[in-house]
Design a protein around this motif. Structure first.
Motif, PDB file in Angstrom:
ATOM      1  N   ALA A 119       0.812  -1.256   0.072  1.00 50.60           N
ATOM      2  CA  ALA A 119      -0.108   0.038   0.045  1.00 50.60           C
ATOM      3  C   ALA A 119       0.853   1.145   0.084  1.00 50.60           C
ATOM      4  O   ALA A 119       0.345   2.086  -0.671  1.00 50.60           O
ATOM      5  N   ALA A 120       1.805   1.272   0.630  1.00 53.09           N
ATOM      6  CA  ALA A 120       2.831   2.395   0.649  1.00 53.09           C
ATOM      7  C   ALA A 120       3.474   2.711  -0.768  1.00 53.09           C
ATOM      8  O   ALA A 120       3.575   3.933  -0.971  1.00 53.09           O
ATOM      9  N   LEU A 121       3.973   1.702  -1.247  1.00 53.52           N
ATOM     10  CA  LEU A 121       4.547   1.773  -2.569  1.00 53.52           C
ATOM     11  C   LEU A 121       3.364   2.067  -3.582  1.00 53.52           C
ATOM     12  O   LEU A 121       3.811   2.969  -4.464  1.00 53.52           O
ATOM     13  N   ALA A 122       2.254   1.621  -3.404  1.00 53.79           N
ATOM     14  CA  ALA A 122       1.031   2.310  -4.425  1.00 53.79           C
ATOM     15  C   ALA A 122       0.750   3.648  -4.271  1.00 53.79           C
ATOM     16  O   ALA A 122       0.308   4.532  -5.107  1.00 53.79           O
ATOM     17  N   ALA A 123       1.040   4.471  -2.817  1.00 50.55           N
ATOM     18  CA  ALA A 123       0.570   5.480  -2.830  1.00 50.55           C
ATOM     19  C   ALA A 123       1.630   6.628  -3.091  1.00 50.55           C
ATOM     20  O   ALA A 123       1.491   7.785  -3.609  1.00 50.55           O
ATOM     21  N   GLU A 124       2.800   6.002  -3.654  1.00 51.81           N
ATOM     22  CA  GLU A 124       3.913   6.863  -4.010  1.00 51.81           C
ATOM     23  C   GLU A 124       3.787   6.735  -5.406  1.00 51.81           C
ATOM     24  O   GLU A 124       3.379   6.001  -6.113  1.00 51.81           O
TER      25      GLU A 124
END
Length: 131
Positions: A83-88
């Motif tokens: 999720a953190a990689l998708a948000a960036e």
């Protein structure tokens, strides 16, 4: 019986050998220096109007000896990583630094999450060998 001694050495002989060696080196340098051929035309390459942009910094992922994961400055659980990689902004490459004491299975699990998130290139940071 008396044997004749060695013939007396002349002082010019060592200098003559040195002159011969220097002359041969000079001839070699003259011949080797003339092997390149000059171009019949002169080409001036174009100059760029923009300076080359430096490579953008890539996200850095760290895995400590306890298996905790940090993406840049954020500590995340494994299920939060995707999720953190998708948000960036989308990234195709990532720098990964894992502690030498972390279990290999944990590193492989993180790599599986990264692959599923679309990361296609991993640069693994390792220490230089001492031996």
């Amino acid at each position: 019986m008396r044997l004749p001694g060695p013939p007396p050495r002349r002082d010019e002989e060592p200098v003559l050998a040195l002159v011969n060696v220097v002359f041969l080196l000079l001839v070699f340098l003259v011949v080797a220096g003339s092997l390149t051929e000059d171009s019949p035309i002169v080409v001036q390459p174009p100059v760029s109007a923009r300076a080359a942009s430096p490579e953008a910094p890539r996200p850095r992922l760290r895995i400590d000896a306890d298996g905790r994961i940090a993406l840049d400055a954020s500590v995340l659980a494994l299920d939060e990583l995707a999720a953190a990689l998708a948000a960036e902004p989308p990234t195709a490459s990532l720098v990964v630094a894992a502690d030498a004491g972390v279990e290999a299975g944990r590193v492989l699990a993180v790599m599986d999450v990264l692959r599923a998130a679309g990361v296609r290139r991993l640069d693994l940071v390792v220490a230089a060998g001492g031996g």
